[in-house]
Design a protein around this motif. Structure first.
Motif, PDB file in Angstrom:
ATOM      1  N   ASN A 161      28.598  -2.644 -32.226  1.00 53.86           N
ATOM      2  CA  ASN A 161      27.385  -2.404 -31.439  1.00 53.86           C
ATOM      3  C   ASN A 161      26.811  -1.008 -31.727  1.00 53.86           C
ATOM      4  OD1 ASN A 161      27.952  -4.939 -30.368  1.00 53.86           O
ATOM      5  ND2 ASN A 161      29.108  -4.071 -28.675  1.00 53.86           N
ATOM      6  N   GLU A 162      26.803  -0.663 -33.022  1.00 51.05           N
ATOM      7  CA  GLU A 162      26.265   0.588 -33.561  1.00 51.05           C
ATOM      8  C   GLU A 162      27.073   1.834 -33.195  1.00 51.05           C
ATOM      9  OE1 GLU A 162      22.056   0.895 -32.798  1.00 51.05           O
ATOM     10  OE2 GLU A 162      21.690  -1.127 -33.581  1.00 51.05           O
ATOM     11  N   LYS A 163      28.285   1.648 -32.698  1.00 48.82           N
ATOM     12  CA  LYS A 163      29.154   2.776 -32.360  1.00 48.82           C
ATOM     13  C   LYS A 163      30.408   2.718 -33.223  1.00 48.82           C
ATOM     14  CE  LYS A 163      31.782   4.852 -28.634  1.00 48.82           C
ATOM     15  NZ  LYS A 163      32.383   4.642 -27.316  1.00 48.82           N
ATOM     16  N   GLU A 164      30.688   3.823 -33.954  1.00 51.49           N
ATOM     17  CA  GLU A 164      31.877   3.859 -34.802  1.00 51.49           C
ATOM     18  C   GLU A 164      33.137   3.815 -33.948  1.00 51.49           C
ATOM     19  OE1 GLU A 164      33.818   6.421 -38.459  1.00 51.49           O
ATOM     20  OE2 GLU A 164      31.660   6.505 -38.123  1.00 51.49           O
ATOM     21  N   VAL A 165      34.099   2.992 -34.385  1.00 55.44           N
ATOM     22  CA  VAL A 165      35.372   2.863 -33.680  1.00 55.44           C
ATOM     23  C   VAL A 165      36.500   3.281 -34.617  1.00 55.44           C
ATOM     24  CG1 VAL A 165      34.573   1.059 -32.105  1.00 55.44           C
ATOM     25  CG2 VAL A 165      35.543   0.409 -34.323  1.00 55.44           C
ATOM     26  N   MET A 166      37.603   3.718 -34.029  1.00 58.00           N
ATOM     27  CA  MET A 166      38.746   4.206 -34.809  1.00 58.00           C
ATOM     28  C   MET A 166      39.800   3.118 -34.966  1.00 58.00           C
ATOM     29  SD  MET A 166      40.290   6.546 -36.481  1.00 58.00           S
ATOM     30  CE  MET A 166      39.939   8.237 -36.160  1.00 58.00           C
ATOM     31  N   LEU A 167      40.251   2.926 -36.182  1.00 52.28           N
ATOM     32  CA  LEU A 167      41.327   1.974 -36.458  1.00 52.28           C
ATOM     33  C   LEU A 167      42.664   2.587 -36.043  1.00 52.28           C
ATOM     34  CD1 LEU A 167      40.369   0.808 -40.062  1.00 52.28           C
ATOM     35  CD2 LEU A 167      39.737  -0.232 -37.898  1.00 52.28           C
ATOM     36  N   LYS A 168      43.473   1.790 -35.372  1.00 53.55           N
ATOM     37  CA  LYS A 168      44.813   2.222 -34.971  1.00 53.55           C
ATOM     38  C   LYS A 168      45.845   1.522 -35.846  1.00 53.55           C
ATOM     39  CE  LYS A 168      43.464   2.875 -30.182  1.00 53.55           C
ATOM     40  NZ  LYS A 168      43.616   2.388 -28.809  1.00 53.55           N
ATOM     41  N   TRP A 169      46.832   2.278 -36.254  1.00 59.60           N
ATOM     42  CA  TRP A 169      47.921   1.768 -37.090  1.00 59.60           C
ATOM     43  C   TRP A 169      48.765   0.785 -36.290  1.00 59.60           C
ATOM     44  CZ3 TRP A 169      49.490   1.593 -41.950  1.00 59.60           C
ATOM     45  CH2 TRP A 169      50.830   1.362 -42.238  1.00 59.60           C
ATOM     46  N   VAL A 170      49.061  -0.374 -36.894  1.00 54.46           N
ATOM     47  CA  VAL A 170      49.948  -1.353 -36.285  1.00 54.46           C
ATOM     48  C   VAL A 170      51.237  -1.448 -37.093  1.00 54.46           C
ATOM     49  CG1 VAL A 170      50.259  -3.787 -35.673  1.00 54.46           C
ATOM     50  CG2 VAL A 170      48.063  -2.660 -35.259  1.00 54.46           C
ATOM     51  N   GLY A 171      51.104  -1.536 -38.427  1.00 55.67           N
ATOM     52  CA  GLY A 171      52.308  -1.626 -39.244  1.00 55.67           C
ATOM     53  C   GLY A 171      52.009  -2.105 -40.646  1.00 55.67           C
ATOM     54  N   ARG A 172      53.088  -2.421 -41.355  1.00 55.66           N
ATOM     55  CA  ARG A 172      52.984  -2.880 -42.747  1.00 55.66           C
ATOM     56  C   ARG A 172      54.157  -3.778 -43.061  1.00 55.66           C
ATOM     57  NH1 ARG A 172      56.361   0.921 -46.388  1.00 55.66           N
ATOM     58  NH2 ARG A 172      57.113   2.472 -44.929  1.00 55.66           N
TER      59      ARG A 172
END
Length: 169
Positions: free
Chosen positions: A90-101
């Motif tokens: 919705n035109e607002k930058e969001v931060m990705l959170k680490w979950v795993g690998r």
């Protein structure tokens, strides 16, 4: 009878050049989970290319899934993907959170799955995806993204000429 080695050498060179050209492709799934109000991201990349990308951004050699693996590998992986996958909701930058690998040591130790998420997303009216994963590593890099959101499924192919896509509802 005397044979020339030239035709045999030429055939060998041609065959080896076909197999020497690697594919530079990543694949990701981006899914909006309305039950948890989150965007879930799963990205599959080749380990050697990813390690090269992290080194290009100033990181250490990670030696993923070896006895010499760097103790801060997950931190560097998270940092890399937070820099190279950008989402705007919705035109607002969001931060990705680490979950795993994870990887599959029995079948595919060449590739790694990276998991990230964005939480507290109640409704998506517009989603912008920017993907520059490994573009600095290989000029022929392609990043395929499969998006499932609001009952829509779309796929995009990103490269050095196209790094951003937007979808609105």
């Amino acid at each position: 009878m005397k044979y020339s080695m030239f035709p045999f050498v030429l055939i060998l060179v041609l065959i080896s050049s076909v197999f020497a050209h690697p594919i530079h492709l990543s694949v990701s799934e981006v899914n909006y989970n309305s039950e948890s109000n989150s965007i879930e991201i799963a990205q599959k990349v080749f380990i050697d290319d990813l390690e090269d990308g992290i080194e290009l951004m100033g990181g250490p050699k990670l030696f993923l899934y070896t006895d010499k693996e760097h103790q801060d590998s997950d931190t560097w992986l998270a940092k890399y993907f937070q820099q190279h996958i950008k989402l705007k909701v919705n035109e607002k930058e969001v931060m990705l959170k680490w979950v795993g690998r994870e990887t599959d040591p029995k079948h595919d130790i060449q590739a790694i799955w990276i998991y990230m998420e964005v939480t507290k997303i109640k409704k998506i009216k517009a989603l912008e995806v920017k993907n520059t994963v490994l573009l600095a590593v290989h000029n022929d890099q392609r990043n395929m993204v499969h998006l499932t959101c609001n009952d829509d499924k779309v796929s995009w192919l990103f490269d050095e000429k196209k790094i951003t896509e937007i979808i609105q509802w």
